[in-house]
Write a protein that holds these residues in place. Structure first.
Motif, PDB file in Angstrom:
ATOM      1  N   VAL A 159       6.323 -12.221  -9.137  1.00  0.00           N
ATOM      2  CA  VAL A 159       6.480 -10.784  -8.935  1.00  0.00           C
ATOM      3  C   VAL A 159       7.963 -10.430  -8.935  1.00  0.00           C
ATOM      4  O   VAL A 159       8.790 -11.155  -8.384  1.00  0.00           O
ATOM      5  CB  VAL A 159       5.794 -10.309  -7.622  1.00  0.00           C
ATOM      6  N   GLU A 160       8.284  -9.339  -9.608  1.00  0.00           N
ATOM      7  CA  GLU A 160       9.655  -8.832  -9.672  1.00  0.00           C
ATOM      8  C   GLU A 160       9.610  -7.358  -9.282  1.00  0.00           C
ATOM      9  O   GLU A 160       8.752  -6.611  -9.753  1.00  0.00           O
ATOM     10  CB  GLU A 160      10.199  -8.976 -11.090  1.00  0.00           C
ATOM     11  N   VAL A 161      10.528  -6.959  -8.400  1.00  0.00           N
ATOM     12  CA  VAL A 161      10.578  -5.578  -7.937  1.00  0.00           C
ATOM     13  C   VAL A 161      11.983  -5.033  -8.166  1.00  0.00           C
ATOM     14  O   VAL A 161      12.967  -5.664  -7.806  1.00  0.00           O
ATOM     15  CB  VAL A 161      10.229  -5.481  -6.438  1.00  0.00           C
ATOM     16  N   ARG A 162      12.042  -3.844  -8.785  1.00  0.00           N
ATOM     17  CA  ARG A 162      13.320  -3.174  -9.043  1.00  0.00           C
ATOM     18  C   ARG A 162      13.194  -1.703  -8.671  1.00  0.00           C
ATOM     19  O   ARG A 162      12.121  -1.122  -8.854  1.00  0.00           O
ATOM     20  CB  ARG A 162      13.686  -3.259 -10.514  1.00  0.00           C
ATOM     21  N   PRO A 163      14.285  -1.105  -8.217  1.00  0.00           N
ATOM     22  CA  PRO A 163      14.223   0.340  -7.969  1.00  0.00           C
ATOM     23  C   PRO A 163      13.992   1.067  -9.292  1.00  0.00           C
ATOM     24  O   PRO A 163      14.509   0.657 -10.327  1.00  0.00           O
ATOM     25  CB  PRO A 163      15.595   0.684  -7.397  1.00  0.00           C
ATOM     26  N   ASP A 164      13.176   2.113  -9.262  1.00  0.00           N
ATOM     27  CA  ASP A 164      12.969   2.876 -10.494  1.00  0.00           C
ATOM     28  C   ASP A 164      13.963   4.028 -10.554  1.00  0.00           C
ATOM     29  O   ASP A 164      14.809   4.177  -9.677  1.00  0.00           O
ATOM     30  CB  ASP A 164      11.520   3.340 -10.640  1.00  0.00           C
ATOM     31  N   SER A 165      13.862   4.831 -11.593  1.00  0.00           N
ATOM     32  CA  SER A 165      14.817   5.921 -11.778  1.00  0.00           C
ATOM     33  C   SER A 165      14.630   7.036 -10.752  1.00  0.00           C
ATOM     34  O   SER A 165      15.520   7.851 -10.551  1.00  0.00           O
ATOM     35  CB  SER A 165      14.711   6.493 -13.199  1.00  0.00           C
TER      36      SER A 165
ATOM     37  N   GLY B 167      11.057   5.477  -6.208  1.00  0.00           N
ATOM     38  CA  GLY B 167      10.124   4.385  -5.992  1.00  0.00           C
ATOM     39  C   GLY B 167      10.626   3.043  -6.463  1.00  0.00           C
ATOM     40  O   GLY B 167      11.831   2.823  -6.666  1.00  0.00           O
ATOM     41  N   TRP B 168       9.676   2.146  -6.646  1.00  0.00           N
ATOM     42  CA  TRP B 168       9.966   0.770  -7.042  1.00  0.00           C
ATOM     43  C   TRP B 168       9.046   0.377  -8.189  1.00  0.00           C
ATOM     44  O   TRP B 168       7.837   0.609  -8.138  1.00  0.00           O
ATOM     45  CB  TRP B 168       9.729  -0.172  -5.860  1.00  0.00           C
ATOM     46  N   ASP B 169       9.622  -0.227  -9.229  1.00  0.00           N
ATOM     47  CA  ASP B 169       8.841  -0.766 -10.342  1.00  0.00           C
ATOM     48  C   ASP B 169       8.494  -2.209 -10.024  1.00  0.00           C
ATOM     49  O   ASP B 169       9.384  -3.024  -9.739  1.00  0.00           O
ATOM     50  CB  ASP B 169       9.631  -0.724 -11.659  1.00  0.00           C
TER      51      ASP B 169
ATOM     52  N   ALA C 238       1.897  -4.072 -14.393  1.00  0.00           N
ATOM     53  CA  ALA C 238       2.923  -3.142 -13.927  1.00  0.00           C
ATOM     54  C   ALA C 238       2.342  -2.161 -12.920  1.00  0.00           C
ATOM     55  O   ALA C 238       1.190  -1.739 -13.028  1.00  0.00           O
ATOM     56  CB  ALA C 238       3.521  -2.377 -15.100  1.00  0.00           C
ATOM     57  N   TYR C 239       3.173  -1.804 -11.942  1.00  0.00           N
ATOM     58  CA  TYR C 239       2.761  -0.842 -10.921  1.00  0.00           C
ATOM     59  C   TYR C 239       4.007  -0.148 -10.383  1.00  0.00           C
ATOM     60  O   TYR C 239       5.063  -0.756 -10.265  1.00  0.00           O
ATOM     61  CB  TYR C 239       2.026  -1.557  -9.779  1.00  0.00           C
ATOM     62  N   ARG C 240       3.864   1.129 -10.066  1.00  0.00           N
ATOM     63  CA  ARG C 240       4.956   1.879  -9.431  1.00  0.00           C
ATOM     64  C   ARG C 240       4.610   2.065  -7.966  1.00  0.00           C
ATOM     65  O   ARG C 240       3.614   2.690  -7.625  1.00  0.00           O
ATOM     66  CB  ARG C 240       5.161   3.237 -10.087  1.00  0.00           C
ATOM     67  N   LEU C 241       5.444   1.507  -7.119  1.00  0.00           N
ATOM     68  CA  LEU C 241       5.268   1.608  -5.679  1.00  0.00           C
ATOM     69  C   LEU C 241       6.033   2.840  -5.188  1.00  0.00           C
ATOM     70  O   LEU C 241       7.261   2.893  -5.307  1.00  0.00           O
ATOM     71  CB  LEU C 241       5.809   0.343  -5.000  1.00  0.00           C
ATOM     72  N   PRO C 242       5.324   3.846  -4.669  1.00  0.00           N
ATOM     73  CA  PRO C 242       6.007   5.066  -4.225  1.00  0.00           C
ATOM     74  C   PRO C 242       6.946   4.792  -3.045  1.00  0.00           C
ATOM     75  O   PRO C 242       6.649   3.981  -2.162  1.00  0.00           O
ATOM     76  CB  PRO C 242       4.869   5.986  -3.781  1.00  0.00           C
ATOM     77  N   ALA C 243       8.076   5.479  -3.041  1.00  0.00           N
ATOM     78  CA  ALA C 243       9.071   5.319  -1.979  1.00  0.00           C
ATOM     79  C   ALA C 243       8.488   5.660  -0.611  1.00  0.00           C
ATOM     80  O   ALA C 243       8.915   5.099   0.398  1.00  0.00           O
ATOM     81  CB  ALA C 243      10.290   6.182  -2.270  1.00  0.00           C
ATOM     82  N   THR C 244       7.509   6.548  -0.584  1.00  0.00           N
ATOM     83  CA  THR C 244       6.912   6.944   0.701  1.00  0.00           C
ATOM     84  C   THR C 244       6.244   5.767   1.411  1.00  0.00           C
ATOM     85  O   THR C 244       6.053   5.813   2.619  1.00  0.00           O
ATOM     86  CB  THR C 244       5.875   8.068   0.492  1.00  0.00           C
ATOM     87  N   LEU C 245       5.910   4.719   0.683  1.00  0.00           N
ATOM     88  CA  LEU C 245       5.296   3.538   1.290  1.00  0.00           C
ATOM     89  C   LEU C 245       6.322   2.514   1.779  1.00  0.00           C
ATOM     90  O   LEU C 245       5.964   1.547   2.439  1.00  0.00           O
ATOM     91  CB  LEU C 245       4.361   2.857   0.289  1.00  0.00           C
TER      92      LEU C 245
ATOM     93  N   THR D 147      14.187  -3.984   5.143  1.00  0.00           N
ATOM     94  CA  THR D 147      13.783  -5.046   4.234  1.00  0.00           C
ATOM     95  C   THR D 147      12.279  -5.261   4.352  1.00  0.00           C
ATOM     96  O   THR D 147      11.733  -5.291   5.453  1.00  0.00           O
ATOM     97  CB  THR D 147      14.535  -6.355   4.547  1.00  0.00           C
ATOM     98  N   HIS D 148      11.634  -5.409   3.195  1.00  0.00           N
ATOM     99  CA  HIS D 148      10.180  -5.553   3.143  1.00  0.00           C
ATOM    100  C   HIS D 148       9.808  -6.645   2.151  1.00  0.00           C
ATOM    101  O   HIS D 148      10.627  -7.064   1.344  1.00  0.00           O
ATOM    102  CB  HIS D 148       9.536  -4.225   2.724  1.00  0.00           C
ATOM    103  N   HIS D 149       8.550  -7.074   2.224  1.00  0.00           N
ATOM    104  CA  HIS D 149       8.056  -8.124   1.334  1.00  0.00           C
ATOM    105  C   HIS D 149       6.858  -7.622   0.542  1.00  0.00           C
ATOM    106  O   HIS D 149       5.867  -7.171   1.124  1.00  0.00           O
ATOM    107  CB  HIS D 149       7.682  -9.371   2.133  1.00  0.00           C
ATOM    108  N   VAL D 150       6.981  -7.705  -0.779  1.00  0.00           N
ATOM    109  CA  VAL D 150       5.902  -7.343  -1.700  1.00  0.00           C
ATOM    110  C   VAL D 150       5.278  -8.642  -2.183  1.00  0.00           C
ATOM    111  O   VAL D 150       5.977  -9.518  -2.694  1.00  0.00           O
ATOM    112  CB  VAL D 150       6.444  -6.525  -2.897  1.00  0.00           C
ATOM    113  N   THR D 151       3.958  -8.769  -2.015  1.00  0.00           N
ATOM    114  CA  THR D 151       3.256  -9.987  -2.400  1.00  0.00           C
ATOM    115  C   THR D 151       2.151  -9.664  -3.391  1.00  0.00           C
ATOM    116  O   THR D 151       1.415  -8.694  -3.211  1.00  0.00           O
ATOM    117  CB  THR D 151       2.641 -10.679  -1.158  1.00  0.00           C
ATOM    118  N   ALA D 152       2.047 -10.477  -4.422  1.00  0.00           N
ATOM    119  CA  ALA D 152       0.944 -10.396  -5.392  1.00  0.00           C
ATOM    120  C   ALA D 152       0.143 -11.682  -5.269  1.00  0.00           C
ATOM    121  O   ALA D 152       0.703 -12.773  -5.328  1.00  0.00           O
ATOM    122  CB  ALA D 152       1.474 -10.238  -6.806  1.00  0.00           C
TER     123      ALA D 152
END
Length: 174
Positions: free
Chosen positions: A67-73, A76-78, A120-127, A132-137
Protein backbone atom coordinates in the motif's frame (compact mmCIF):
# COMPACT_ATOMS: atom_id res chain seq x y z
CA UNK A 1 -22.45 -61.35 -23.45
CA UNK A 2 -24.99 -58.65 -24.32
CA UNK A 3 -26.02 -58.61 -20.66
CA UNK A 4 -22.42 -57.89 -19.62
CA UNK A 5 -22.03 -55.02 -22.11
CA UNK A 6 -25.36 -53.60 -20.98
CA UNK A 7 -24.31 -53.85 -17.35
CA UNK A 8 -20.93 -52.24 -18.06
CA UNK A 9 -22.59 -49.45 -20.03
CA UNK A 10 -25.08 -48.87 -17.21
CA UNK A 11 -22.26 -48.74 -14.66
CA UNK A 12 -20.30 -46.31 -16.83
CA UNK A 13 -23.32 -44.02 -17.24
CA UNK A 14 -24.04 -44.28 -13.51
CA UNK A 15 -20.47 -43.31 -12.69
CA UNK A 16 -20.66 -40.30 -15.00
CA UNK A 17 -24.00 -39.15 -13.62
CA UNK A 18 -23.08 -39.95 -10.04
CA UNK A 19 -19.70 -38.25 -10.45
CA UNK A 20 -21.20 -34.97 -11.61
CA UNK A 21 -24.15 -35.17 -9.23
CA UNK A 22 -21.81 -35.80 -6.34
CA UNK A 23 -19.79 -32.62 -6.82
CA UNK A 24 -20.11 -30.54 -3.69
CA UNK A 25 -18.61 -27.30 -2.46
CA UNK A 26 -15.32 -29.09 -1.84
CA UNK A 27 -14.92 -30.33 -5.41
CA UNK A 28 -13.50 -28.65 -8.48
CA UNK A 29 -15.87 -26.59 -10.66
CA UNK A 30 -15.25 -24.76 -13.88
CA UNK A 31 -16.14 -21.12 -13.31
CA UNK A 32 -16.75 -18.07 -15.47
CA UNK A 33 -13.76 -17.25 -17.62
CA UNK A 34 -12.25 -20.68 -17.06
CA UNK A 35 -11.29 -20.00 -13.43
CA UNK A 36 -11.21 -23.09 -11.28
CA UNK A 37 -12.79 -22.77 -7.86
CA UNK A 38 -11.49 -25.41 -5.49
CA UNK A 39 -10.54 -25.75 -1.86
CA UNK A 40 -7.62 -23.43 -1.27
CA UNK A 41 -5.21 -23.54 1.63
CA UNK A 42 -6.16 -24.40 5.18
CA UNK A 43 -8.78 -22.50 7.14
CA UNK A 44 -7.26 -21.82 10.56
CA UNK A 45 -9.02 -21.44 13.88
CA UNK A 46 -7.54 -17.94 14.30
CA UNK A 47 -9.66 -14.98 13.27
CA UNK A 48 -9.27 -11.29 12.61
CA UNK A 49 -10.87 -8.69 14.88
CA UNK A 50 -14.27 -9.30 13.30
CA UNK A 51 -14.29 -13.08 13.51
CA UNK A 52 -13.22 -13.85 9.95
CA UNK A 53 -11.03 -16.95 9.76
CA UNK A 54 -7.53 -16.97 8.32
CA UNK A 55 -7.02 -19.04 5.14
CA UNK A 56 -3.38 -20.14 5.25
CA UNK A 57 -1.71 -20.75 1.89
CA UNK A 58 1.75 -21.82 0.77
CA UNK A 59 4.15 -18.86 0.55
CA UNK A 60 5.08 -19.83 -3.00
CA UNK A 61 2.54 -18.07 -5.20
CA UNK A 62 0.66 -16.60 -2.23
CA UNK A 63 -1.19 -13.30 -2.73
CA UNK A 64 0.76 -10.17 -1.79
CA UNK A 65 -0.19 -6.55 -1.33
CA UNK A 66 1.67 -3.28 -0.89
CA UNK A 67 0.00 0.00 0.00
CA UNK A 68 1.20 3.49 -0.90
CA UNK A 69 -0.44 6.67 0.38
CA UNK A 70 0.18 10.19 -0.96
CA UNK A 71 -1.56 13.49 -0.37
CA UNK A 72 -3.85 14.34 -3.27
CA UNK A 73 -4.29 17.72 -4.91
CA UNK A 74 -7.18 18.50 -2.57
CA UNK A 75 -7.42 17.74 1.11
CA UNK A 76 -7.50 13.96 0.87
CA UNK A 77 -5.14 11.08 0.34
CA UNK A 78 -4.59 8.91 -2.75
CA UNK A 79 -4.19 5.26 -1.86
CA UNK A 80 -2.69 2.84 -4.36
CA UNK A 81 -2.46 -0.90 -3.88
CA UNK A 82 0.03 -3.08 -5.71
CA UNK A 83 -0.91 -6.74 -5.72
CA UNK A 84 0.92 -9.88 -6.85
CA UNK A 85 -0.58 -13.31 -7.40
CA UNK A 86 -3.98 -11.71 -6.77
CA UNK A 87 -6.95 -10.55 -8.85
CA UNK A 88 -9.86 -8.49 -7.60
CA UNK A 89 -13.23 -10.21 -7.99
CA UNK A 90 -16.23 -8.56 -9.56
CA UNK A 91 -19.20 -7.67 -7.38
CA UNK A 92 -21.74 -10.46 -7.06
CA UNK A 93 -19.34 -13.40 -7.40
CA UNK A 94 -20.10 -16.58 -5.49
CA UNK A 95 -18.82 -16.53 -1.91
CA UNK A 96 -16.24 -19.25 -2.62
CA UNK A 97 -12.50 -19.05 -2.02
CA UNK A 98 -10.58 -19.20 -5.30
CA UNK A 99 -6.78 -19.13 -5.29
CA UNK A 100 -5.46 -15.59 -5.67
CA UNK A 101 -8.85 -13.87 -5.92
CA UNK A 102 -10.94 -11.71 -3.69
CA UNK A 103 -11.17 -8.22 -2.25
CA UNK A 104 -9.06 -5.87 -0.16
CA UNK A 105 -10.22 -4.31 3.06
CA UNK A 106 -8.89 -0.87 3.80
CA UNK A 107 -8.66 0.31 7.39
CA UNK A 108 -7.41 3.43 9.15
CA UNK A 109 -5.94 2.95 12.61
CA UNK A 110 -7.68 -0.43 12.86
CA UNK A 111 -11.13 0.89 11.88
CA UNK A 112 -12.62 -0.38 8.63
CA UNK A 113 -12.95 2.26 5.91
CA UNK A 114 -14.09 0.26 2.86
CA UNK A 115 -13.92 -2.96 0.87
CA UNK A 116 -12.03 -2.52 -2.42
CA UNK A 117 -12.33 -4.33 -5.76
CA UNK A 118 -9.85 -1.96 -7.41
CA UNK A 119 -6.29 -0.78 -6.72
CA UNK A 120 -7.04 2.92 -6.16
CA UNK A 121 -9.02 4.78 -3.52
CA UNK A 122 -9.33 8.39 -2.36
CA UNK A 123 -9.37 8.71 1.40
CA UNK A 124 -11.25 11.90 2.37
CA UNK A 125 -9.38 14.30 4.66
CA UNK A 126 -12.38 14.31 7.01
CA UNK A 127 -11.45 10.76 8.02
CA UNK A 128 -7.85 11.68 8.83
CA UNK A 129 -7.49 14.08 11.76
CA UNK A 130 -4.22 15.83 12.54
CA UNK A 131 -1.43 13.48 13.56
CA UNK A 132 0.15 10.22 12.46
CA UNK A 133 -2.09 7.37 11.33
CA UNK A 134 -1.79 3.89 9.83
CA UNK A 135 -3.55 2.79 6.64
CA UNK A 136 -3.72 -0.99 6.24
CA UNK A 137 -4.83 -3.07 3.26
CA UNK A 138 -5.65 -6.75 3.88
CA UNK A 139 -6.54 -9.32 1.25
CA UNK A 140 -9.61 -11.52 1.67
CA UNK A 141 -11.02 -14.38 -0.38
CA UNK A 142 -14.56 -14.03 -1.72
CA UNK A 143 -15.87 -16.14 1.16
CA UNK A 144 -14.42 -13.37 3.40
CA UNK A 145 -11.68 -15.56 4.87
CA UNK A 146 -8.46 -13.61 5.33
CA UNK A 147 -5.56 -14.71 3.13
CA UNK A 148 -2.61 -15.67 5.36
CA UNK A 149 0.89 -17.11 5.08
CA UNK A 150 2.30 -19.01 8.07
CA UNK A 151 -0.69 -17.81 10.10
CA UNK A 152 -0.01 -14.12 9.45
CA UNK A 153 -2.44 -11.96 7.43
CA UNK A 154 -1.55 -10.92 3.89
CA UNK A 155 -1.50 -7.19 4.50
CA UNK A 156 0.50 -4.01 4.14
CA UNK A 157 0.51 -0.86 6.26
CA UNK A 158 1.64 2.67 5.49
CA UNK A 159 2.00 5.53 7.96
CA UNK A 160 0.62 8.95 7.06
CA UNK A 161 0.90 12.21 8.92
CA UNK A 162 -1.86 14.74 8.54
CA UNK A 163 -1.11 18.37 9.29
CA UNK A 164 -4.76 19.35 9.00
CA UNK A 165 -5.94 22.42 10.79
CA UNK A 166 -6.46 22.24 14.50
CA UNK A 167 -9.90 22.97 15.77
CA UNK A 168 -10.12 26.37 17.33
CA UNK A 169 -12.55 27.06 20.12
CA UNK A 170 -15.62 29.03 19.15
CA UNK A 171 -16.76 32.28 20.77
CA UNK A 172 -17.19 32.01 24.50
CA UNK A 173 -14.94 28.95 24.78
CA UNK A 174 -11.37 29.12 26.07
Amino acid sequence: MAFRRGLLAALAVGALIGGSAGCGADDVHEGKGGATASPVGTVLHGTDGEGRHYRDVDPKGAPRVAVEVRPDSGDGWDIRLTVRHFRFSDAGVSPVAVAGRGVARLSLDGRSVTWLRVTAYRLPATLVPRGTHHVTARLYADDRTLWAVHGKPVESTAAITSSGTERTPGPGHP
